[in-house]
Write a protein that holds these residues in place. Sequence first.
Motif, mmCIF file in Angstrom:
data_model
loop_
_atom_site.group_PDB
_atom_site.id
_atom_site.type_symbol
_atom_site.label_atom_id
_atom_site.label_comp_id
_atom_site.label_asym_id
_atom_site.label_seq_id
_atom_site.Cartn_x
_atom_site.Cartn_y
_atom_site.Cartn_z
ATOM 1 N N GLY A 156 2.215 10.390 -10.200
ATOM 2 C CA GLY A 156 1.421 10.673 -11.387
ATOM 3 C C GLY A 156 0.844 9.459 -12.078
ATOM 4 O O GLY A 156 0.147 9.590 -13.097
ATOM 5 N N LEU A 157 1.140 8.247 -11.563
ATOM 6 C CA LEU A 157 0.564 7.053 -12.178
ATOM 7 C C LEU A 157 -0.897 6.919 -11.788
ATOM 8 O O LEU A 157 -1.335 7.407 -10.739
ATOM 9 C CB LEU A 157 1.325 5.807 -11.731
ATOM 10 N N SER A 158 -1.640 6.229 -12.623
ATOM 11 C CA SER A 158 -3.045 6.002 -12.304
ATOM 12 C C SER A 158 -3.150 5.073 -11.099
ATOM 13 O O SER A 158 -2.215 4.336 -10.770
ATOM 14 C CB SER A 158 -3.775 5.402 -13.495
ATOM 15 N N GLU A 159 -4.315 5.096 -10.442
ATOM 16 C CA GLU A 159 -4.488 4.290 -9.233
ATOM 17 C C GLU A 159 -4.318 2.806 -9.525
ATOM 18 O O GLU A 159 -3.675 2.072 -8.757
ATOM 19 C CB GLU A 159 -5.868 4.560 -8.630
ATOM 20 N N ALA A 160 -4.901 2.326 -10.643
ATOM 21 C CA ALA A 160 -4.818 0.904 -10.984
ATOM 22 C C ALA A 160 -3.375 0.493 -11.259
ATOM 23 O O ALA A 160 -2.893 -0.545 -10.792
ATOM 24 C CB ALA A 160 -5.701 0.592 -12.187
ATOM 25 N N VAL A 161 -2.668 1.331 -12.049
ATOM 26 C CA VAL A 161 -1.282 1.001 -12.385
ATOM 27 C C VAL A 161 -0.392 1.080 -11.142
ATOM 28 O O VAL A 161 0.479 0.236 -10.924
ATOM 29 C CB VAL A 161 -0.765 1.947 -13.484
ATOM 30 N N ALA A 162 -0.621 2.105 -10.308
ATOM 31 C CA ALA A 162 0.189 2.261 -9.100
ATOM 32 C C ALA A 162 0.021 1.065 -8.171
ATOM 33 O O ALA A 162 1.004 0.563 -7.600
ATOM 34 C CB ALA A 162 -0.203 3.560 -8.382
ATOM 35 N N GLU A 163 -1.223 0.592 -8.008
ATOM 36 C CA GLU A 163 -1.454 -0.575 -7.135
ATOM 37 C C GLU A 163 -0.801 -1.832 -7.707
ATOM 38 O O GLU A 163 -0.175 -2.618 -6.974
ATOM 39 C CB GLU A 163 -2.951 -0.793 -6.945
ATOM 40 N N ALA A 164 -0.948 -2.043 -9.016
ATOM 41 C CA ALA A 164 -0.373 -3.242 -9.637
ATOM 42 C C ALA A 164 1.147 -3.235 -9.528
ATOM 43 O O ALA A 164 1.770 -4.236 -9.129
ATOM 44 C CB ALA A 164 -0.807 -3.329 -11.098
ATOM 45 N N VAL A 165 1.762 -2.095 -9.870
ATOM 46 C CA VAL A 165 3.224 -2.016 -9.833
ATOM 47 C C VAL A 165 3.733 -2.040 -8.394
ATOM 48 O O VAL A 165 4.715 -2.716 -8.067
ATOM 49 C CB VAL A 165 3.712 -0.751 -10.563
ATOM 50 N N GLY A 166 3.058 -1.311 -7.515
ATOM 51 C CA GLY A 166 3.496 -1.238 -6.119
ATOM 52 C C GLY A 166 3.439 -2.575 -5.428
ATOM 53 O O GLY A 166 4.419 -3.027 -4.829
ATOM 54 N N TYR A 167 2.246 -3.215 -5.482
ATOM 55 C CA TYR A 167 2.112 -4.521 -4.830
ATOM 56 C C TYR A 167 3.016 -5.566 -5.499
ATOM 57 O O TYR A 167 3.616 -6.415 -4.834
ATOM 58 C CB TYR A 167 0.654 -4.983 -4.865
ATOM 59 N N GLY A 168 3.115 -5.510 -6.841
ATOM 60 C CA GLY A 168 3.970 -6.466 -7.545
ATOM 61 C C GLY A 168 5.430 -6.330 -7.170
ATOM 62 O O GLY A 168 6.145 -7.323 -6.966
ATOM 63 N N ALA A 169 5.904 -5.063 -7.056
ATOM 64 C CA ALA A 169 7.305 -4.838 -6.693
ATOM 65 C C ALA A 169 7.588 -5.315 -5.275
ATOM 66 O O ALA A 169 8.629 -5.944 -5.016
ATOM 67 C CB ALA A 169 7.644 -3.351 -6.836
ATOM 68 N N VAL A 170 6.680 -5.025 -4.333
ATOM 69 C CA VAL A 170 6.883 -5.442 -2.954
ATOM 70 C C VAL A 170 6.862 -6.965 -2.835
ATOM 71 O O VAL A 170 7.720 -7.575 -2.178
ATOM 72 C CB VAL A 170 5.826 -4.806 -2.037
ATOM 73 N N ILE A 171 5.863 -7.599 -3.481
ATOM 74 C CA ILE A 171 5.772 -9.068 -3.425
ATOM 75 C C ILE A 171 7.005 -9.704 -4.054
ATOM 76 O O ILE A 171 7.576 -10.680 -3.539
ATOM 77 C CB ILE A 171 4.490 -9.546 -4.121
ATOM 78 N N ALA B 111 0.832 -1.208 0.000
ATOM 79 C CA ALA B 111 0.000 0.000 0.000
ATOM 80 C C ALA B 111 0.865 1.256 0.000
ATOM 81 O O ALA B 111 0.561 2.240 -0.689
ATOM 82 C CB ALA B 111 -0.925 -0.015 1.223
ATOM 83 N N ARG B 112 1.968 1.228 0.773
ATOM 84 C CA ARG B 112 2.865 2.375 0.800
ATOM 85 C C ARG B 112 3.488 2.599 -0.581
ATOM 86 O O ARG B 112 3.576 3.742 -1.060
ATOM 87 C CB ARG B 112 3.970 2.155 1.829
ATOM 88 N N ALA B 113 3.940 1.497 -1.213
ATOM 89 C CA ALA B 113 4.553 1.641 -2.533
ATOM 90 C C ALA B 113 3.542 2.133 -3.560
ATOM 91 O O ALA B 113 3.855 2.981 -4.411
ATOM 92 C CB ALA B 113 5.146 0.301 -2.970
ATOM 93 N N ALA B 114 2.305 1.627 -3.488
ATOM 94 C CA ALA B 114 1.272 2.068 -4.428
ATOM 95 C C ALA B 114 0.958 3.551 -4.231
ATOM 96 O O ALA B 114 0.790 4.297 -5.209
ATOM 97 C CB ALA B 114 0.020 1.220 -4.241
#
Length: 435
Positions: free
Chosen positions: A93-108, A83-86
Amino acid sequence: MLATELLIILALVLVNGLLAMSELAVLSARRSRLQVLAAAGRRGAAQALDLNRDPGRFLSTVQIGITLVGIIAGAASGAALGARAAGWLYGLGLSEAVAEAVGYGAVIGAITFMSVVAGELVPKQLALRHAETIACLAAPPMRALSAVAAPVGLLLAWTSQSLLRRGGARDAGETTVTEDEIRSLVAEAESAGVVEPQERRMLAGVMRLGDRPVRAVMTPRMDLDWIASGAGHEEIRARIRASSHSRLAVCDGSPEKLVGFVNAKDMLDMLLDGRAFELPALVHQAPVIPDTLPTLEALERLRASPLGLAAVHDEYGHFEGVVSAMDLLAAIAGDFAAPGEDGPAAAAATRREDGSWLLDGSMDVVEAADMLPFGLPEERQYHTLAGLVLFGLKRVPQAGDHVEVDGWRLEVVDMDGRRIDKLLAQRVPLHRRAS
Protein backbone atom coordinates in the motif's frame (compact mmCIF):
# COMPACT_ATOMS: atom_id res chain seq x y z
CA MET A 1 15.48 -16.78 -7.93
CA LEU A 2 15.56 -14.98 -4.58
CA ALA A 3 17.67 -17.71 -3.03
CA THR A 4 20.12 -17.49 -5.92
CA GLU A 5 20.48 -13.73 -5.49
CA LEU A 6 21.07 -14.11 -1.75
CA LEU A 7 23.67 -16.79 -2.37
CA ILE A 8 25.42 -14.54 -4.88
CA ILE A 9 25.59 -11.71 -2.33
CA LEU A 10 26.85 -14.05 0.39
CA ALA A 11 29.50 -15.40 -1.98
CA LEU A 12 30.60 -11.87 -2.92
CA VAL A 13 30.85 -10.86 0.75
CA LEU A 14 32.87 -14.01 1.42
CA VAL A 15 35.24 -13.22 -1.44
CA ASN A 16 35.60 -9.64 -0.19
CA GLY A 17 36.41 -10.97 3.28
CA LEU A 18 39.02 -13.39 1.97
CA LEU A 19 40.71 -10.64 -0.02
CA ALA A 20 40.70 -8.21 2.92
CA MET A 21 41.96 -10.91 5.31
CA SER A 22 44.74 -11.97 2.93
CA GLU A 23 45.85 -8.38 2.37
CA LEU A 24 46.12 -7.50 6.06
CA ALA A 25 47.66 -10.85 7.02
CA VAL A 26 50.45 -10.57 4.46
CA LEU A 27 51.21 -6.94 5.35
CA SER A 28 51.09 -7.38 9.14
CA ALA A 29 52.93 -10.72 9.29
CA ARG A 30 56.30 -10.45 11.04
CA ARG A 31 59.02 -10.90 8.49
CA SER A 32 61.31 -12.63 10.98
CA ARG A 33 58.59 -15.17 11.75
CA LEU A 34 57.97 -15.80 8.04
CA GLN A 35 61.70 -16.38 7.54
CA VAL A 36 61.68 -18.99 10.31
CA LEU A 37 58.64 -20.70 8.81
CA ALA A 38 60.19 -20.67 5.34
CA ALA A 39 63.41 -22.19 6.68
CA ALA A 40 61.34 -24.90 8.37
CA GLY A 41 59.70 -25.76 5.05
CA ARG A 42 56.23 -24.38 5.87
CA ARG A 43 54.11 -24.38 2.74
CA GLY A 44 53.37 -20.87 1.46
CA ALA A 45 55.82 -19.17 3.84
CA ALA A 46 58.37 -18.33 1.14
CA GLN A 47 55.65 -16.90 -1.11
CA ALA A 48 54.20 -14.88 1.77
CA LEU A 49 57.68 -13.54 2.49
CA ASP A 50 58.04 -12.42 -1.15
CA LEU A 51 54.68 -10.65 -1.05
CA ASN A 52 55.57 -9.00 2.26
CA ARG A 53 58.84 -7.67 0.86
CA ASP A 54 57.31 -6.28 -2.34
CA PRO A 55 53.58 -5.71 -1.77
CA GLY A 56 52.99 -3.25 -4.63
CA ARG A 57 51.63 -5.61 -7.29
CA PHE A 58 49.86 -7.73 -4.68
CA LEU A 59 47.99 -4.69 -3.30
CA SER A 60 46.92 -3.70 -6.79
CA THR A 61 45.48 -7.17 -7.40
CA VAL A 62 43.61 -7.19 -4.08
CA GLN A 63 42.20 -3.75 -4.74
CA ILE A 64 40.99 -4.81 -8.17
CA GLY A 65 39.20 -7.79 -6.64
CA ILE A 66 37.60 -5.79 -3.82
CA THR A 67 36.44 -3.08 -6.24
CA LEU A 68 34.93 -5.62 -8.65
CA VAL A 69 33.14 -7.37 -5.78
CA GLY A 70 31.63 -4.08 -4.65
CA ILE A 71 30.50 -3.17 -8.14
CA ILE A 72 28.91 -6.55 -8.81
CA ALA A 73 27.21 -6.67 -5.41
CA GLY A 74 25.76 -3.21 -5.86
CA ALA A 75 24.85 -3.33 -9.54
CA ALA A 76 23.53 -6.87 -9.93
CA SER A 77 22.28 -8.48 -6.77
CA GLY A 78 21.75 -5.24 -4.87
CA ALA A 79 19.64 -3.75 -7.68
CA ALA A 80 17.61 -6.96 -8.08
CA LEU A 81 16.91 -7.32 -4.38
CA GLY A 82 16.12 -3.62 -4.13
CA ALA A 83 13.52 -3.95 -6.88
CA ARG A 84 12.01 -6.99 -5.14
CA ALA A 85 11.84 -5.14 -1.82
CA ALA A 86 10.31 -2.06 -3.47
CA GLY A 87 7.67 -4.19 -5.22
CA TRP A 88 6.80 -5.95 -1.98
CA LEU A 89 6.38 -2.64 -0.14
CA TYR A 90 4.33 -1.23 -3.03
CA GLY A 91 2.03 -4.20 -2.66
CA LEU A 92 1.53 -3.33 1.00
CA GLY A 93 0.00 0.00 0.00
CA LEU A 94 2.97 2.37 -0.01
CA SER A 95 3.36 4.83 -2.83
CA GLU A 96 5.76 3.92 -5.64
CA ALA A 97 8.27 6.65 -4.69
CA VAL A 98 8.25 5.73 -1.00
CA ALA A 99 8.40 1.99 -1.73
CA GLU A 100 11.44 2.43 -4.00
CA ALA A 101 13.25 4.69 -1.51
CA VAL A 102 12.60 2.42 1.47
CA GLY A 103 13.16 -0.81 -0.46
CA TYR A 104 16.43 0.16 -2.10
CA GLY A 105 17.61 1.89 1.09
CA ALA A 106 16.89 -1.17 3.24
CA VAL A 107 18.64 -3.54 0.82
CA ILE A 108 21.69 -1.27 0.42
CA GLY A 109 21.86 -0.82 4.19
CA ALA A 110 21.66 -4.55 4.84
CA ILE A 111 24.28 -5.39 2.19
CA THR A 112 26.57 -2.63 3.49
CA PHE A 113 26.22 -3.85 7.09
CA MET A 114 26.94 -7.44 6.09
CA SER A 115 29.90 -6.35 3.93
CA VAL A 116 31.43 -4.28 6.71
CA VAL A 117 31.02 -6.94 9.39
CA ALA A 118 31.52 -10.19 7.47
CA GLY A 119 33.58 -8.76 4.63
CA GLU A 120 35.93 -6.43 6.53
CA LEU A 121 35.91 -6.37 10.35
CA VAL A 122 35.79 -10.09 11.18
CA PRO A 123 38.33 -11.14 8.51
CA LYS A 124 40.73 -8.35 9.46
CA GLN A 125 40.54 -9.20 13.15
CA LEU A 126 41.33 -12.81 12.29
CA ALA A 127 44.23 -11.62 10.14
CA LEU A 128 45.68 -9.59 13.01
CA ARG A 129 45.38 -12.49 15.47
CA HIS A 130 46.84 -15.15 13.17
CA ALA A 131 48.85 -13.10 10.68
CA GLU A 132 51.61 -15.58 9.82
CA THR A 133 49.33 -18.62 9.58
CA ILE A 134 46.80 -16.89 7.32
CA ALA A 135 49.57 -15.29 5.24
CA CYS A 136 51.05 -18.72 4.49
CA LEU A 137 47.63 -20.08 3.47
CA ALA A 138 46.70 -17.05 1.38
CA ALA A 139 50.01 -16.46 -0.38
CA PRO A 140 49.80 -19.19 -3.09
CA PRO A 141 46.30 -18.20 -4.38
CA MET A 142 47.20 -14.52 -4.12
CA ARG A 143 50.34 -15.11 -6.20
CA ALA A 144 48.24 -16.93 -8.81
CA LEU A 145 45.65 -14.16 -8.82
CA SER A 146 48.41 -11.56 -9.20
CA ALA A 147 49.75 -13.44 -12.23
CA VAL A 148 46.31 -13.48 -13.85
CA ALA A 149 45.75 -9.77 -13.20
CA ALA A 150 49.36 -8.83 -13.96
CA PRO A 151 48.69 -6.36 -16.84
CA VAL A 152 46.11 -4.35 -14.94
CA GLY A 153 48.10 -4.66 -11.70
CA LEU A 154 51.25 -3.35 -13.35
CA LEU A 155 49.33 -0.42 -14.81
CA LEU A 156 47.83 0.47 -11.43
CA ALA A 157 51.18 0.07 -9.62
CA TRP A 158 52.97 2.24 -12.20
CA THR A 159 50.25 4.92 -12.03
CA SER A 160 50.25 5.04 -8.24
CA GLN A 161 54.05 5.20 -8.07
CA SER A 162 54.09 8.01 -10.64
CA LEU A 163 51.60 10.02 -8.62
CA LEU A 164 53.63 9.45 -5.44
CA ARG A 165 56.83 10.60 -7.11
CA ARG A 166 55.12 13.68 -8.50
CA GLY A 167 53.92 14.43 -4.98
CA GLY A 168 57.50 14.27 -3.67
CA ALA A 169 57.23 10.91 -1.91
CA ARG A 170 60.26 8.64 -2.00
CA ASP A 171 60.52 4.90 -1.90
CA ALA A 172 60.44 3.61 1.66
CA GLY A 173 63.25 1.13 1.00
CA GLU A 174 64.00 -1.78 3.25
CA THR A 175 62.11 -1.81 6.52
CA THR A 176 64.38 -1.65 9.57
CA VAL A 177 63.72 -2.60 13.16
CA THR A 178 64.49 0.08 15.75
CA GLU A 179 65.54 -0.36 19.36
CA ASP A 180 62.25 1.17 20.50
CA GLU A 181 60.35 -1.51 18.56
CA ILE A 182 62.46 -4.22 20.18
CA ARG A 183 61.80 -2.77 23.63
CA SER A 184 58.07 -2.63 22.89
CA LEU A 185 58.12 -6.24 21.73
CA VAL A 186 59.96 -7.35 24.88
CA ALA A 187 57.52 -5.38 27.07
CA GLU A 188 54.62 -7.05 25.26
CA ALA A 189 56.23 -10.45 25.78
CA GLU A 190 56.61 -9.67 29.49
CA SER A 191 52.93 -8.73 29.75
CA ALA A 192 52.00 -12.01 28.07
CA GLY A 193 54.21 -13.99 30.48
CA VAL A 194 56.62 -15.14 27.77
CA VAL A 195 59.52 -13.13 29.21
CA GLU A 196 60.19 -12.84 32.93
CA PRO A 197 60.65 -9.34 34.44
CA GLN A 198 64.29 -10.09 35.27
CA GLU A 199 64.86 -11.29 31.70
CA ARG A 200 63.40 -8.04 30.36
CA ARG A 201 65.70 -5.99 32.59
CA MET A 202 68.71 -8.01 31.42
CA LEU A 203 67.73 -7.61 27.76
CA ALA A 204 67.41 -3.85 28.32
CA GLY A 205 70.87 -3.89 29.92
CA VAL A 206 72.35 -5.69 26.90
CA MET A 207 70.83 -3.11 24.54
CA ARG A 208 72.14 -0.22 26.65
CA LEU A 209 75.58 -1.82 26.74
CA GLY A 210 76.05 -1.47 23.00
CA ASP A 211 75.45 2.30 23.14
CA ARG A 212 77.77 3.09 26.04
CA PRO A 213 81.49 3.88 26.09
CA VAL A 214 83.72 2.00 28.49
CA ARG A 215 83.90 5.08 30.72
CA ALA A 216 80.25 4.52 31.64
CA VAL A 217 80.82 1.00 33.06
CA MET A 218 84.38 1.11 34.43
CA THR A 219 85.34 1.12 38.10
CA PRO A 220 86.80 4.61 38.76
CA ARG A 221 90.34 4.73 40.11
CA MET A 222 89.20 6.24 43.43
CA ASP A 223 87.19 3.06 44.09
CA LEU A 224 90.12 0.71 43.40
CA ASP A 225 92.00 -1.26 46.04
CA TRP A 226 95.67 -0.53 45.44
CA ILE A 227 99.10 -1.22 46.87
CA ALA A 228 102.01 1.19 46.86
CA SER A 229 104.89 -0.11 44.77
CA GLY A 230 107.28 0.35 47.72
CA ALA A 231 105.01 -1.12 50.40
CA GLY A 232 106.46 -3.47 53.00
CA HIS A 233 105.26 -6.98 53.81
CA GLU A 234 102.99 -5.95 56.69
CA GLU A 235 101.29 -3.24 54.65
CA ILE A 236 100.78 -5.66 51.76
CA ARG A 237 99.26 -8.24 54.10
CA ALA A 238 96.91 -5.60 55.50
CA ARG A 239 95.87 -4.53 51.99
CA ILE A 240 95.12 -8.10 50.96
CA ARG A 241 93.03 -8.71 54.10
CA ALA A 242 91.07 -5.49 53.64
CA SER A 243 90.34 -6.04 49.93
CA SER A 244 87.56 -8.19 48.52
CA HIS A 245 89.15 -8.29 45.07
CA SER A 246 91.39 -10.97 43.62
CA ARG A 247 93.43 -8.43 41.64
CA LEU A 248 94.86 -5.24 43.06
CA ALA A 249 96.39 -2.24 41.37
CA VAL A 250 100.01 -1.34 42.09
CA CYS A 251 100.57 2.41 42.07
CA ASP A 252 103.52 4.67 42.62
CA GLY A 253 102.40 6.70 45.62
CA SER A 254 98.85 7.52 44.43
CA PRO A 255 96.08 5.93 42.33
CA GLU A 256 96.85 8.35 39.48
CA LYS A 257 100.25 6.71 38.88
CA LEU A 258 99.47 3.15 37.84
CA VAL A 259 102.34 0.68 37.66
CA GLY A 260 100.39 -2.53 36.96
CA PHE A 261 98.27 -5.18 38.64
CA VAL A 262 98.97 -8.15 40.89
CA ASN A 263 96.97 -11.28 41.64
CA ALA A 264 96.29 -11.64 45.34
CA LYS A 265 96.74 -15.40 45.00
CA ASP A 266 100.27 -14.97 43.64
CA MET A 267 101.22 -12.89 46.68
CA LEU A 268 99.50 -15.32 49.04
CA ASP A 269 101.32 -18.30 47.49
CA MET A 270 104.65 -16.54 47.91
CA LEU A 271 103.93 -15.69 51.53
CA LEU A 272 102.71 -19.21 52.36
CA ASP A 273 105.78 -20.77 50.75
CA GLY A 274 108.03 -18.55 52.82
CA ARG A 275 109.78 -17.21 49.76
CA ALA A 276 111.39 -13.81 49.65
CA PHE A 277 108.61 -11.42 48.74
CA GLU A 278 109.31 -9.32 45.66
CA LEU A 279 106.30 -7.23 44.62
CA PRO A 280 107.82 -5.93 41.33
CA ALA A 281 108.27 -9.50 40.10
CA LEU A 282 104.53 -10.15 40.48
CA VAL A 283 103.30 -7.06 38.64
CA HIS A 284 101.44 -7.75 35.40
CA GLN A 285 100.65 -5.23 32.71
CA ALA A 286 97.04 -4.95 31.56
CA PRO A 287 95.96 -3.68 28.13
CA VAL A 288 95.29 0.05 27.99
CA ILE A 289 92.09 1.22 26.32
CA PRO A 290 90.67 4.73 25.80
CA ASP A 291 87.66 5.77 27.87
CA THR A 292 85.69 6.48 24.67
CA LEU A 293 86.01 2.91 23.37
CA PRO A 294 82.57 1.28 22.84
CA THR A 295 81.82 -1.25 25.53
CA LEU A 296 81.36 -4.15 23.12
CA GLU A 297 84.81 -3.51 21.66
CA ALA A 298 86.22 -3.42 25.19
CA LEU A 299 84.70 -6.87 25.72
CA GLU A 300 86.82 -8.24 22.87
CA ARG A 301 89.95 -6.70 24.44
CA LEU A 302 89.13 -8.32 27.76
CA ARG A 303 88.93 -11.73 26.13
CA ALA A 304 92.59 -11.40 25.15
CA SER A 305 93.74 -10.09 28.55
CA PRO A 306 95.36 -12.71 30.86
CA LEU A 307 94.18 -10.67 33.85
CA GLY A 308 90.62 -10.34 32.57
CA LEU A 309 90.71 -6.56 32.98
CA ALA A 310 91.97 -3.45 31.21
CA ALA A 311 93.24 -0.06 32.34
CA VAL A 312 91.16 2.87 31.09
CA HIS A 313 92.94 6.12 30.16
CA ASP A 314 91.53 9.43 28.97
CA GLU A 315 92.63 11.37 25.90
CA TYR A 316 95.51 12.96 27.86
CA GLY A 317 96.90 9.61 28.98
CA HIS A 318 95.68 9.88 32.56
CA PHE A 319 94.66 6.67 34.32
CA GLU A 320 90.89 6.87 34.92
CA GLY A 321 89.90 3.42 36.14
CA VAL A 322 89.62 -0.28 35.40
CA VAL A 323 87.08 -2.28 33.43
CA SER A 324 86.60 -6.01 33.91
CA ALA A 325 84.20 -8.69 32.81
CA MET A 326 82.44 -8.28 36.15
CA ASP A 327 81.79 -4.60 35.37
CA LEU A 328 80.14 -5.59 32.09
CA LEU A 329 78.05 -8.27 33.79
CA ALA A 330 76.95 -5.78 36.45
CA ALA A 331 75.89 -3.36 33.69
CA ILE A 332 73.59 -6.07 32.34
CA ALA A 333 72.33 -7.88 35.43
CA GLY A 334 72.89 -5.31 38.18
CA ASP A 335 75.43 -5.07 40.98
CA PHE A 336 76.50 -8.10 42.99
CA ALA A 337 77.42 -8.29 46.64
CA ALA A 338 81.17 -8.24 47.21
CA PRO A 339 82.78 -11.33 48.78
CA GLY A 340 82.38 -11.23 52.53
CA GLU A 341 79.32 -8.95 52.45
CA ASP A 342 76.07 -10.18 53.99
CA GLY A 343 72.97 -10.07 51.79
CA PRO A 344 72.53 -8.76 48.27
CA ALA A 345 74.25 -5.71 46.88
CA ALA A 346 72.62 -2.39 47.66
CA ALA A 347 70.11 -1.46 44.97
CA ALA A 348 70.99 1.48 42.75
CA ALA A 349 67.33 2.58 42.92
CA THR A 350 64.97 2.24 45.89
CA ARG A 351 61.29 3.17 45.68
CA ARG A 352 60.01 4.95 48.79
CA GLU A 353 56.49 4.89 50.22
CA ASP A 354 55.69 8.39 48.99
CA GLY A 355 56.51 7.45 45.38
CA SER A 356 59.92 9.12 45.30
CA TRP A 357 63.15 7.28 44.44
CA LEU A 358 66.49 7.15 46.26
CA LEU A 359 69.10 6.74 43.52
CA ASP A 360 72.83 6.20 43.36
CA GLY A 361 74.70 8.99 41.63
CA SER A 362 76.63 6.35 39.69
CA MET A 363 73.42 4.88 38.22
CA ASP A 364 73.36 4.74 34.42
CA VAL A 365 71.38 7.74 33.20
CA VAL A 366 69.66 5.80 30.39
CA GLU A 367 68.49 3.15 32.86
CA ALA A 368 67.17 5.88 35.16
CA ALA A 369 65.45 7.63 32.24
CA ASP A 370 63.68 4.39 31.30
CA MET A 371 62.63 3.71 34.89
CA LEU A 372 61.25 7.09 35.98
CA PRO A 373 60.86 8.05 32.98
CA PHE A 374 62.26 11.27 31.50
CA GLY A 375 63.75 12.38 28.19
CA LEU A 376 67.43 12.58 27.31
CA PRO A 377 69.18 14.40 24.46
CA GLU A 378 70.57 12.26 21.66
CA GLU A 379 74.05 13.75 22.10
CA ARG A 380 75.32 14.08 25.67
CA GLN A 381 78.67 14.09 27.45
CA TYR A 382 77.52 12.35 30.66
CA HIS A 383 76.60 8.72 31.37
CA THR A 384 75.46 8.72 35.00
CA LEU A 385 72.84 10.54 37.05
CA ALA A 386 75.65 12.41 38.79
CA GLY A 387 76.87 13.58 35.40
CA LEU A 388 73.36 14.78 34.53
CA VAL A 389 73.18 16.83 37.73
CA LEU A 390 76.67 18.28 37.20
CA PHE A 391 75.74 19.20 33.62
CA GLY A 392 72.62 20.98 34.87
CA LEU A 393 74.28 22.84 37.75
CA LYS A 394 77.56 23.64 35.94
CA ARG A 395 79.42 23.33 39.28
CA VAL A 396 80.25 20.88 42.06
CA PRO A 397 77.02 20.61 44.05
CA GLN A 398 76.29 20.61 47.76
CA ALA A 399 73.65 18.63 49.61
CA GLY A 400 70.27 20.19 48.85
CA ASP A 401 71.10 21.36 45.32
CA HIS A 402 68.76 20.09 42.64
CA VAL A 403 67.93 20.12 38.95
CA GLU A 404 64.61 19.47 37.19
CA VAL A 405 64.29 17.15 34.20
CA ASP A 406 60.97 16.52 32.43
CA GLY A 407 58.86 16.88 35.55
CA TRP A 408 61.34 15.18 37.91
CA ARG A 409 63.27 16.98 40.63
CA LEU A 410 66.69 15.40 41.23
CA GLU A 411 68.02 16.58 44.61
CA VAL A 412 71.48 15.85 45.96
CA VAL A 413 71.04 14.30 49.41
CA ASP A 414 74.53 12.92 50.07
CA MET A 415 78.04 13.81 48.89
CA ASP A 416 81.14 11.64 49.18
CA GLY A 417 83.78 14.33 49.10
CA ARG A 418 83.25 15.97 45.71
CA ARG A 419 81.38 12.96 44.33
CA ILE A 420 77.57 12.80 44.25
CA ASP A 421 76.65 9.70 46.22
CA LYS A 422 72.84 9.76 46.58
CA LEU A 423 70.02 11.57 44.79
CA LEU A 424 66.34 11.89 45.62
CA ALA A 425 64.01 11.87 42.61
CA GLN A 426 60.54 13.34 43.14
CA ARG A 427 57.70 14.21 40.79
CA VAL A 428 57.25 17.96 40.41
CA PRO A 429 53.59 19.03 40.78
CA LEU A 430 52.10 20.19 37.48
CA HIS A 431 51.41 23.74 38.74
CA ARG A 432 55.11 24.14 39.69
CA ARG A 433 56.64 22.87 36.44
CA ALA A 434 58.43 25.36 34.26
CA SER A 435 56.48 26.15 31.10
